[in-house]
Design a protein around this motif. Structure first.
Motif, PDB file in Angstrom:
ATOM      1  N   GLU A   1     -29.495   5.788 -11.721  1.00  0.00           N
ATOM      2  CA  GLU A   1     -29.658   4.344 -11.518  1.00  0.00           C
ATOM      3  C   GLU A   1     -30.809   4.045 -10.559  1.00  0.00           C
ATOM      4  OE1 GLU A   1     -29.155   0.447 -12.079  1.00  0.00           O
ATOM      5  OE2 GLU A   1     -27.990   1.989 -13.112  1.00  0.00           O
ATOM      6  N   ARG A   2     -30.921   4.858  -9.520  1.00  0.00           N
ATOM      7  CA  ARG A   2     -32.000   4.655  -8.544  1.00  0.00           C
ATOM      8  C   ARG A   2     -33.372   4.818  -9.194  1.00  0.00           C
ATOM      9  NH1 ARG A   2     -33.827   8.639  -5.168  1.00  0.00           N
ATOM     10  NH2 ARG A   2     -31.862   9.793  -5.384  1.00  0.00           N
ATOM     11  N   TYR A   3     -33.521   5.831 -10.028  1.00  0.00           N
ATOM     12  CA  TYR A   3     -34.813   6.043 -10.697  1.00  0.00           C
ATOM     13  C   TYR A   3     -35.073   4.966 -11.758  1.00  0.00           C
ATOM     14  CZ  TYR A   3     -35.615  10.445  -8.349  1.00  0.00           C
ATOM     15  OH  TYR A   3     -35.861  11.392  -7.396  1.00  0.00           O
ATOM     16  N   ARG A   4     -34.001   4.507 -12.408  1.00  0.00           N
ATOM     17  CA  ARG A   4     -34.185   3.428 -13.383  1.00  0.00           C
ATOM     18  C   ARG A   4     -34.716   2.174 -12.695  1.00  0.00           C
ATOM     19  NH1 ARG A   4     -32.365  -1.126 -15.375  1.00  0.00           N
ATOM     20  NH2 ARG A   4     -30.921  -1.359 -13.645  1.00  0.00           N
TER      21      ARG A   4
ATOM     22  N   LYS B   1     -39.222  -1.674 -11.135  1.00  0.00           N
ATOM     23  CA  LYS B   1     -40.127  -2.258 -10.143  1.00  0.00           C
ATOM     24  C   LYS B   1     -41.584  -2.052 -10.525  1.00  0.00           C
ATOM     25  CE  LYS B   1     -37.058  -1.917  -6.121  1.00  0.00           C
ATOM     26  NZ  LYS B   1     -36.836  -1.274  -4.798  1.00  0.00           N
ATOM     27  N   ARG B   2     -41.862  -1.005 -11.267  1.00  0.00           N
ATOM     28  CA  ARG B   2     -43.240  -0.740 -11.707  1.00  0.00           C
ATOM     29  C   ARG B   2     -43.548  -1.457 -13.023  1.00  0.00           C
ATOM     30  NH1 ARG B   2     -42.090   4.882 -10.682  1.00  0.00           N
ATOM     31  NH2 ARG B   2     -42.427   5.332 -12.903  1.00  0.00           N
ATOM     32  N   GLY B   3     -42.609  -2.268 -13.471  1.00  0.00           N
ATOM     33  CA  GLY B   3     -42.838  -3.023 -14.702  1.00  0.00           C
ATOM     34  C   GLY B   3     -42.507  -2.252 -15.960  1.00  0.00           C
ATOM     35  N   GLU B   4     -41.836  -1.095 -15.836  1.00  0.00           N
ATOM     36  CA  GLU B   4     -41.470  -0.302 -17.004  1.00  0.00           C
ATOM     37  C   GLU B   4     -40.006  -0.542 -17.357  1.00  0.00           C
ATOM     38  OE1 GLU B   4     -42.653   3.810 -16.831  1.00  0.00           O
ATOM     39  OE2 GLU B   4     -44.130   3.359 -15.280  1.00  0.00           O
TER      40      GLU B   4
END
Length: 299
Positions: free
Chosen positions: A27-30, A35-38
């Motif tokens: 979840e943290r990496y998602r 946040k990077r727009g991905e």
């Protein structure tokens, strides 16, 4: 074990698909991707069992019995040149040049360097000239003597000729010691091959993976090829303890993964087979040169 997908970028744990046991890690990496727009997605999956996963932090002796057998099988399948490179990385100092050979080679190089320095009159002005002058001073020649070599090239040539017998003898000594050292190294490798489990017992999974990546190329570390090689010979991935990420996994082949659940799925994107096909295509497209970069994941 069910595992949650973790989108890791530029982390040195090998080439493949990255997963974490803890759902909060995924979840943290998602969220980081968002946040990077991905568009990040989270997958719950079944991954291969521990008996086909190389533990990065354990030594060979501590690996699962089946994993040890598969590693030996993979090493035995190397070509002669790949095998030499593999054991060179594994055995390290045991395959260094002998002290006697290093000393003899240095003596030869010093003689050849002095021989060239006597020809200072022929050296172009600049770095070569200054290097030869400094070398003559190092060997005890005065400024006056050096100037004589410069002003009278034939004197320097005669001095260089006097060293020919010494250079020839030194060259012969190096060749003989190199032959002996080569035979010693061959014996070390033969012993290692005859008793692979003893040879590898203190080598960590990470070092084994790196040695395989080194063995499979003649110019750099091929981590993608290492993953594919291990997968071909039954090792389906890597497991490691990832600090704040907890227990994590790198799976070499998407076909070894069974997707159980998909979170945050986009509209009209309900086909897991489509996700698997995308994953397979992305893995085939990766070309990592010299870095253990992970696959960056689903869209």
């Amino acid at each position: 074990l069910p595992a949650q997908r973790a989108e890791l970028a530029r982390v040195a744990h090998g080439w493949g698909l990255y997963f974490a046991k803890n759902k909060r890690t995924g979840e943290r990496y998602r969220k980081g991707l968002k946040k990077r727009g991905e568009q990040g997605q989270l997958f719950e999956v079944d991954i291969p069992e521990n008996d086909v996963l190389l533990d990065e932090q354990k030594t060979f002796a501590e690996q699962h019995r089946n994993v040890k057998g598969l590693i030996v099988k993979a090493a035995e399948a190397f070509s002669p040149e790949e095998e030499r490179r593999f054991y060179k990385k594994i055995l390290r100092r045991k395959l260094d040049e002998s002290r006697e050979l290093v000393i003899a080679r240095n003596e030869l190089n010093n003689l050849v360097s002095l021989q060239k320095s006597f020809l200072i009159a022929q050296a172009p002005k600049g770095a070569t000239f200054l290097t030869r002058k400094a070398n003559l001073k190092f060997h005890g020649f005065s400024d006056e003597q050096i100037q004589r070599f410069i002003d009278n090239p034939e004197i320097g040539i005669e001095e260089a000729k006097k060293l020919i017998p010494a250079v020839t003898d030194a060259q012969s000594k190096v060749e003989e010691l190199a032959k002996q050292d080569g035979e010693r190294k061959d014996a070390v490798i033969r012993e290692a091959k005859e008793h692979p489990e003893k040879t590898l017992e203190k080598i960590t999974g990470d070092d084994l993976y790196t040695a395989i990546a080194y063995a499979l190329t003649d110019s750099n570390y091929e981590y993608r090829e290492a993953s594919l090689w291990l997968n071909k010979h039954g090792i389906k991935g890597i497991t490691y303890e990832g600090g704040q990420d907890g227990r994590a996994f790198v799976v070499f082949d998407d076909e070894a993964i069974n997707i159980l659940n998909t979170y945050y799925q986009r509209k009209n994107e309900n086909n897991i087979r489509e996700n698997r096909t995308y994953c397979q295509r992305k893995m085939a497209d990766q070309r990592f040169q010299g870095q253990k970069e992970p696959f960056h994941g689903y869209p």
